[in-house]
Enzyme design. Structure first.
Site, short mmCIF file in Angstrom:
data_model
loop_
_atom_site.label_atom_id
_atom_site.label_comp_id
_atom_site.label_asym_id
_atom_site.label_seq_id
_atom_site.Cartn_x
_atom_site.Cartn_y
_atom_site.Cartn_z
N ASP A 52 52.45 45.81 75.89
CA ASP A 52 52.90 47.18 76.13
C ASP A 52 51.73 48.11 76.45
O ASP A 52 50.59 47.82 76.12
CB ASP A 52 53.66 47.72 74.91
CG ASP A 52 52.76 47.83 73.69
OD1 ASP A 52 52.04 46.85 73.41
OD2 ASP A 52 52.78 48.87 73.01
N GLU A 53 52.06 49.23 77.06
CA GLU A 53 51.13 50.34 77.24
C GLU A 53 49.74 49.87 77.68
O GLU A 53 48.73 50.12 77.03
CB GLU A 53 51.04 51.16 75.96
CG GLU A 53 52.39 51.78 75.57
CD GLU A 53 52.35 52.54 74.25
OE1 GLU A 53 53.12 53.49 74.09
OE2 GLU A 53 51.54 52.15 73.37
N ALA A 54 49.73 49.15 78.82
CA ALA A 54 48.47 48.61 79.35
C ALA A 54 48.12 49.34 80.64
O ALA A 54 48.55 48.95 81.73
CB ALA A 54 48.61 47.11 79.60
N HIS B 151 45.68 47.86 74.40
CA HIS B 151 45.50 48.11 72.97
C HIS B 151 44.39 47.21 72.42
O HIS B 151 44.53 46.60 71.36
CB HIS B 151 46.81 47.87 72.21
CG HIS B 151 47.82 48.96 72.44
ND1 HIS B 151 47.65 50.24 71.98
CD2 HIS B 151 49.01 48.95 73.09
CE1 HIS B 151 48.70 50.99 72.33
NE2 HIS B 151 49.53 50.24 73.02
#
Length: 557
Positions: A346-348, A283
């Site tokens: 998160d969400e890497a 992100h």
């Protein structure tokens, strides 16, 4: 004999009627949210008048601060200015705030509230507890106490409080609400309004999501391009993800360090800790647009994203990146006294690392198995730095991947499994599952609701949430610190939309994390909520009104 048989059902019916009437009276006169641990009504009322005084047990800055807060609240609503003194007047009614070492044992945030026709008295071990007693006191007053323009209230309006004894303390130590200001930016005045609502509901953490693919929102003096460049995006998606339509309008904004300090102090004055979030390693599109050398592809034309989702832009695990992040976090630490610094995690996506010679060299150098262990290495490096500064990391449950950093606290959002795993490993946990506390989800029929990201979480579903999984042992359960409602703002362009999506579901969550589990009752909550809707209306909160008036049919799907 037949007469006795007739009398007995009548007596039972009479008792039921009386019990129902008493219950209704309690609900109508004590509509406090979150519900206190114990409430006992008595006869009579206390009436607030111009001669009512506010008295404090000792003249300390913290105690005077709580008293001044109460005085200002009363003045704002009814123009009754209350001097604060340390002396009781024998002739006037009074509101007494008293610090007592033996009050509410084992609960620093607990309080006792006693109301008689002559006096209101709030006792607590700490000023924090007194502040929560004040919040309950304000909810005992007519809802009009929240009116933003007192000129509309009749001069002869009676400000009465029912005679009552309340003993109260929170179930969980962590009671939080989150706000994403990166997808959409909100002014300082709105943040203060948001924080006021948290205080009203006895929440004590404000999780401030400051950086994202779509924008970097906090001034960092050593790296001015983070806000000059990364604080802006070229356009914004119109409609649902994948619509292919964009508004073509440059969008952005950021908070100066002075404004950040202002928010931190405003929250602290309401006994709320601000937890900043600086996303890493993913992100990070906006930051990489500002400083592309921090990515694994320095020649790539990184851009702050104009749509929503998960992107492959990720910080490369170079020494230059770690120096950058440590310098950023040093300024963040200076601004935010919170024990926790949220580092995202998160969400890497790992594609950029898989294709990076430098990332692969770090994997080989450190003896790591794969890119997941590389993420763990990345998080551990940041944790070591923050620990050296006396701070702790907290991150989304993906930080479990590849092995959890030694002292990390986990926010479990992808269901409850991550929280269970972390608690079983001896790590503290804040529960924030999408299923119950993602307040960007639809709360009613999507066909008639404003555009949202998806999902479906009704008010009663949020109210039904139990933060402590029953699969944990008693010892493991101690690691569940509490729960948090998350407000992601992809489809929230204004503060009014945030209010609509967050309330009254955030009020339901406040009861989940404060009130005893055995007292939780949907019908009772709904009854108290009817008065609470009036309070929110007088506060100019754009709360969703689906549960105002007749109770809808229960829908927990």
């Amino acid at each position: 004999m037949s007469t006795e048989k007739n009398i007995i059902p009548l007596l039972v019916l009479f008792i039921l009627v009386i019990a129902t009437a008493c219950t209704q009276t309690t609900e109508e006169t004590v509509a406090i949210i979150p519900e206190p641990v114990s409430v006992s009504l008595s006869d009579g009322n206390f009436t607030l008048t111009p001669s009512t005084s506010i008295v404090i047990s000792e003249n300390t800055p913290e105690l005077r601060h709580v008293a001044d807060y109460l005085s200002n609240k009363l003045y704002t609503a009814n123009w009754f200015y209350k001097d604060v003194s340390t002396e009781l007047s024998p002739s006037d009614t009074s509101i007494v705030l008293s610090l007592e070492p033996d009050a509410s044992p084992d609960h620093d945030e607990g309080y006792a509230l006693s109301v008689t026709p002559e006096q209101v008295k709030i006792t607590a071990r700490t000023a924090h507890g007194l502040f929560y007693g004040v919040q309950s006191l304000l909810q005992l007053l007519p809802a009009e106490i929240n009116y933003q323009d007192p000129s509309f209230i009749p001069a002869n309006f009676e400000w009465t409080i029912p005679a009552v004894e309340i003993n109260d303390y929170p179930r969980y130590e962590y009671r939080g609400m989150h706000l994403d200001v990166a997808r959409h930016f909100f002014p300082v005045d709105f943040l203060k309004k948001y924080i006021d609502l948290l205080a009203m509901h006895k929440m004590n953490r404000f999780h401030w999501h400051l950086t994202e693919d779509q924008g970097w929102r906090l001034e960092i003096k050593q790296y001015p391009r983070l806000t000059e460049v990364g604080g802006w995006r070229d356009s914004t998606l119109v409609g649902k993800a994948g619509s292919g339509r964009y508004d073509g309008i440059r969008y952005g904004g950021y908070y100066t360090q002075e404004e950040a300090r202002e928010i931190v102090q405003y929250a602290a004055d309401r006994f709320i800790t601000v937890i900043p979030e600086i996303e890493m390693p993913g992100h990070s599109s906006a930051a990489l647009e500002a400083y592309p050398e921090l990515g694994c592809e320095p020649e790539k034309d990184y851009k702050a994203q104009t749509t929503w989702g998960v992107f492959e832009d990720i910080y490369c695990p170079s020494e230059e990146t770690f120096t950058f992040l440590e310098n950023v976090l040093t300024e963040v630490i200076d601004l935010f006294p919170s024990e926790y610094i949220h580092i995202g995690g998160d969400e890497a996506p790992k594609t950029a690392w898989e294709n990076s010679d430098m990332a692969q060299q770090v994997i080989e150098r450190e003896g790591l198995e794969d890119e997941h262990e590389l993420q763990s290495y990345f998080i551990r490096r940041i944790e070591q730095f923050l620990n050296s500064k006396g701070r702790q990391i907290i991150g989304w449950d993906e930080i479990l991947e590849g092995g959890l950093a030694p002292n990390a606290t986990v926010m479990s959002w992808r269901g409850i499994e991550g929280g269970i795993a972390a608690a079983q490993q001896g790590h503290d946990v804040v529960m924030t599952p999408t299923s119950h506390v993602y307040l960007d989800y639809y709360q009613a029929d999507p066909e008639t609701e404003p555009l949202a990201i998806g999902g479906f979480t009704t008010l009663e579903k949020t109210y039904s949430y139990e933060p402590t999984p029953d699969t944990l042992t008693e010892e493991e359960s101690k690691h569940i610190l509490g729960a948090q409602g998350n407000v992601w703002t992809e489809y929230m362009h204004t503060g009014r939309k945030v209010e609509y999506m967050a309330y009254p579901r955030a009020a339901a969550l406040s009861e989940v994390v404060w009130s005893p589990a055995e007292k939780r009752d949907w019908t009772n909550f709904w009854g108290r909520l009817q008065t609470h809707f009036q309070r929110l209306e007088y506060l100019d909160i754009n709360a969703a009104g689906h549960y105002r008036g007749q109770m809808p049919e229960l829908r927990n799907e």
